[in-house]
Design a protein around this motif. Structure first.
Motif, PDB file in Angstrom:
ATOM      1  N   UNK A  37       0.794  -1.224   0.000  1.00 27.20           N
ATOM      2  CA  UNK A  37       0.000   0.000   0.000  1.00 27.20           C
ATOM      3  C   UNK A  37       0.821   1.267   0.000  1.00 27.20           C
ATOM      4  N   UNK A  38       2.155   1.154   0.156  1.00 25.01           N
ATOM      5  CA  UNK A  38       2.991   2.366   0.149  1.00 25.01           C
ATOM      6  C   UNK A  38       4.382   2.012  -0.371  1.00 25.01           C
ATOM      7  N   UNK A  39       5.191   3.071  -0.539  1.00 29.18           N
ATOM      8  CA  UNK A  39       6.508   2.873  -1.122  1.00 29.18           C
ATOM      9  C   UNK A  39       7.445   2.048  -0.273  1.00 29.18           C
ATOM     10  N   UNK A  40       7.383   2.191   1.041  1.00 29.27           N
ATOM     11  CA  UNK A  40       8.264   1.435   1.929  1.00 29.27           C
ATOM     12  C   UNK A  40       8.046  -0.059   1.815  1.00 29.27           C
ATOM     13  N   UNK A  41       6.764  -0.480   1.873  1.00 27.41           N
ATOM     14  CA  UNK A  41       6.459  -1.904   1.727  1.00 27.41           C
ATOM     15  C   UNK A  41       6.837  -2.405   0.335  1.00 27.41           C
ATOM     16  N   UNK A  42       6.630  -1.543  -0.668  1.00 27.51           N
ATOM     17  CA  UNK A  42       6.952  -1.934  -2.037  1.00 27.51           C
ATOM     18  C   UNK A  42       8.441  -2.237  -2.184  1.00 27.51           C
ATOM     19  N   UNK A  54       7.616  -8.508 -12.216  1.00 25.38           N
ATOM     20  CA  UNK A  54       7.110  -7.242 -12.744  1.00 25.38           C
ATOM     21  C   UNK A  54       6.438  -6.492 -11.600  1.00 25.38           C
ATOM     22  N   UNK A  55       6.505  -5.156 -11.636  1.00 24.82           N
ATOM     23  CA  UNK A  55       5.888  -4.327 -10.597  1.00 24.82           C
ATOM     24  C   UNK A  55       4.881  -3.379 -11.246  1.00 24.82           C
ATOM     25  N   UNK A  56       3.652  -3.391 -10.744  1.00 26.82           N
ATOM     26  CA  UNK A  56       2.617  -2.421 -11.112  1.00 26.82           C
ATOM     27  C   UNK A  56       2.629  -1.345 -10.037  1.00 26.82           C
ATOM     28  N   UNK A  57       2.967  -0.115 -10.400  1.00 28.20           N
ATOM     29  CA  UNK A  57       3.274   0.911  -9.404  1.00 28.20           C
ATOM     30  C   UNK A  57       2.415   2.162  -9.612  1.00 28.20           C
ATOM     31  N   UNK A  58       1.593   2.468  -8.597  1.00 23.34           N
ATOM     32  CA  UNK A  58       0.782   3.689  -8.636  1.00 23.34           C
ATOM     33  C   UNK A  58       1.687   4.911  -8.446  1.00 23.34           C
ATOM     34  N   UNK A  59       1.373   6.011  -9.111  1.00 26.13           N
ATOM     35  CA  UNK A  59       2.181   7.220  -8.976  1.00 26.13           C
ATOM     36  C   UNK A  59       1.838   7.966  -7.694  1.00 26.13           C
ATOM     37  N   UNK A  60       0.524   8.088  -7.379  1.00 25.75           N
ATOM     38  CA  UNK A  60       0.083   8.842  -6.203  1.00 25.75           C
ATOM     39  C   UNK A  60       0.032   7.913  -4.990  1.00 25.75           C
ATOM     40  N   UNK A  61       1.120   7.851  -4.240  1.00 23.66           N
ATOM     41  CA  UNK A  61       1.209   7.017  -3.049  1.00 23.66           C
ATOM     42  C   UNK A  61       1.401   7.895  -1.819  1.00 23.66           C
ATOM     43  N   UNK A  65       6.389   9.281  -3.640  1.00 19.64           N
ATOM     44  CA  UNK A  65       5.581   9.077  -4.840  1.00 19.64           C
ATOM     45  C   UNK A  65       6.061   7.845  -5.599  1.00 19.64           C
ATOM     46  N   UNK A  66       5.247   7.406  -6.557  1.00 22.67           N
ATOM     47  CA  UNK A  66       5.640   6.274  -7.384  1.00 22.67           C
ATOM     48  C   UNK A  66       6.906   6.560  -8.180  1.00 22.67           C
ATOM     49  N   UNK A  67       7.049   7.821  -8.628  1.00 24.42           N
ATOM     50  CA  UNK A  67       8.260   8.198  -9.360  1.00 24.42           C
ATOM     51  C   UNK A  67       9.503   8.030  -8.477  1.00 24.42           C
ATOM     52  N   UNK A  68       9.393   8.452  -7.214  1.00 19.87           N
ATOM     53  CA  UNK A  68      10.524   8.336  -6.288  1.00 19.87           C
ATOM     54  C   UNK A  68      10.836   6.871  -5.976  1.00 19.87           C
ATOM     55  N   UNK A  69       9.784   6.067  -5.822  1.00 15.97           N
ATOM     56  CA  UNK A  69       9.991   4.633  -5.564  1.00 15.97           C
ATOM     57  C   UNK A  69      10.671   3.980  -6.760  1.00 15.97           C
ATOM     58  N   UNK A  73      14.234   1.965  -6.962  1.00 20.12           N
ATOM     59  CA  UNK A  73      14.333   0.598  -7.492  1.00 20.12           C
ATOM     60  C   UNK A  73      15.421   0.504  -8.562  1.00 20.12           C
ATOM     61  N   UNK A  74      15.498   1.481  -9.431  1.00 18.43           N
ATOM     62  CA  UNK A  74      16.462   1.448 -10.529  1.00 18.43           C
ATOM     63  C   UNK A  74      17.891   1.733 -10.071  1.00 18.43           C
ATOM     64  N   UNK A  75      18.044   2.395  -8.929  1.00 20.84           N
ATOM     65  CA  UNK A  75      19.384   2.673  -8.403  1.00 20.84           C
ATOM     66  C   UNK A  75      19.968   1.490  -7.652  1.00 20.84           C
ATOM     67  N   UNK A  76      19.132   0.556  -7.239  1.00 24.73           N
ATOM     68  CA  UNK A  76      19.601  -0.621  -6.500  1.00 24.73           C
ATOM     69  C   UNK A  76      19.875  -1.759  -7.482  1.00 24.73           C
ATOM     70  N   UNK A  77      21.117  -2.261  -7.569  1.00 22.23           N
ATOM     71  CA  UNK A  77      21.427  -3.342  -8.513  1.00 22.23           C
ATOM     72  C   UNK A  77      20.569  -4.585  -8.305  1.00 22.23           C
TER      73      UNK A  77
END
Length: 401
Positions: A37-42, A54-61, A65-69, A73-77
């Motif tokens: 339900x939020x970026x931390x759990x995601x 695959x991840x389905x990611x809402x923008x308004x969290x 935000x989904x963009x920040x999450x 994700x992309x910065x972590x190898x």
């Protein structure tokens, strides 16, 4: 990539429990669905095993935000390769472009159409699986090519051995191990040590350009013959050529500089001190140790390891880089084991006179048949002055390199 027979995992991230329930229902027939339900759990679920395909990611969290999450994700190898599809009620092109710029593979607008959602998920899971398969195939092919290159380098080194001595030896194995051990003891990084070990077998390849009758000459070389021998570093560099490949580039450097000496007395360029590339300084020690502890045509018996080590120690600061003295001493114990493990198949028998190996017991004379009748006694020989002992045939000379 999901193993065969195991259902792919989809992580759905949204703060709307009704939407999460709908996604779970639509995808449950083909996928294992996890929800957050939020970026931390995601972020926690994305890193935990089994990782989502695959991840389905809402923008308004709530919170991030989904963009920040997505950016995290992309910065972590560990999670960077997981494809992300954004879910949003915003349909503006600017929002979609921002998501794609962050590394997302698709963008689905709300309200979510069930059939479209399933189709998009199928497509991107299949694409991700195919990409992972291709990467595995590339890695396997790269490993095969690396192995083939290493084998070719060793075979070329063996060709040089046969040209020089016609012996079935293990020189290429020994010098590779010696170089690795000295570099390790000197504190080099593992990738540098590995590179040096791979390149070392080609360091003496230039001797292929020197006539074998010169290399196998047991006597003193004439000035022209010595000059031909001293050309082999440059011949080796020419044979290897110039390459962008790291192993071949290093092999060329080793071939060209392994006879340069710390005091500038080496060849071919008479480089001095730090002018000599560090790998060449290591190889100079390795080459001298190898030459002194193995049989040579111009020297009947090899030096003992202790004698060779003593000579090399005396050369630090004159012939060899003094900063490598401690590394040589650290590596010497294991170098002895390498010398024993990878001794030449013919050992000292490659001497031209086939003299026995140092320290080996002499073979007893074959038994002779007794004569039919006892031989008549011979008169005692007249006493003569004892003959002077012949000069030892095993007199050793320093390496003729």
């Amino acid at each position: 990539m999901t193993e065969q027979g195991v259902r792919p995992v989809i992580l759905a991230v949204d703060d709307d429990p009704d939407l999460l329930a709908l996604i779970g229902k639509v995808l449950a027939t083909e996928y294992e669905v996890k929800s957050a339900g939020d970026g931390g759990d995601a972020l926690a679920l994305a890193a935990a095993a089994p990782q989502p395909d695959l991840i389905l990611l809402d923008i308004q969290l709530p919170g991030a935000t989904g963009f920040e999450v997505c950016q995290l994700l992309k910065e972590d190898p560990a999670t960077a390769r997981i494809p992300v599809i954004f879910l949003s009620g915003k349909s503006e092109a600017a929002d979609q472009l921002e998501g794609l710029d962050l590394g997302a593979v698709d963008y689905i607008t709300k309200p979510v159409n069930a059939k479209l959602l399933l189709a998009r998920v199928r497509t991107h899971v299949a694409l991700a699986g195919r990409q992972a398969q291709l990467e595995q195939e590339v890695q396997a092919r790269t490993a095969q090519l690396e192995d083939a290159r290493a084998q070719l380098i060793r075979r070329l080194g063996r060709a040089m051995e046969f040209h020089e001595s016609a012996a079935s030896g293990n020189k290429v194995v020994r010098v590779s191990q010696y170089a690795r051990l000295v570099a390790q003891a000197a504190g080099m990084k593992p990738e540098v040590v590995d590179l040096l070990q791979k390149a070392a077998p080609l360091y003496d390849i230039g001797k292929i350009g020197v006539p074998s009758e010169v290399l196998r000459n047991p006597g003193k070389l004439s000035a022209p013959e010595l000059e031909r021998v001293r050309r082999h570093p440059e011949l080796g560099a020419e044979i290897i050529g110039e390459h962008k490949d790291a192993v071949l580039a290093l092999a060329r450097l080793l071939a060209l500089t392994h006879h340069e000496r710390w005091d500038g007395s080496g060849y071919p360029k008479r480089l001095k001190g730090s002018e000599i590339p560090w790998p060449g300084r290591v190889m100079g020690i390795v080459d001298t140790f190898e030459a002194m502890t193995t049989t040579q045509f111009y020297r009947q018996k090899p030096f003992s390891i202790e004698e060779a080590a003593k000579t090399i120690r005396e050369g630090f600061g004159k012939l060899f880089d003094p900063s490598l003295a401690e590394a040589f001493d650290k590596a010497l114990r294991v170098m002895k084991k390498v010398r024993e493990t990878y001794s030449d198949a013919l050992g000292d028998l490659i001497n031209l006179d086939f003299s026995p190996t140092r320290g080996a017991p002499e073979k007893p004379a074959p038994p002779r048949l007794a004569p039919a009748k006892p031989a008549p006694a011979k008169p005692a020989p007249a006493k003569t002055a004892p003959a002077k002992p012949a000069a030892a045939s095993g007199t050793r000379t320093p390496p003729r390199r």
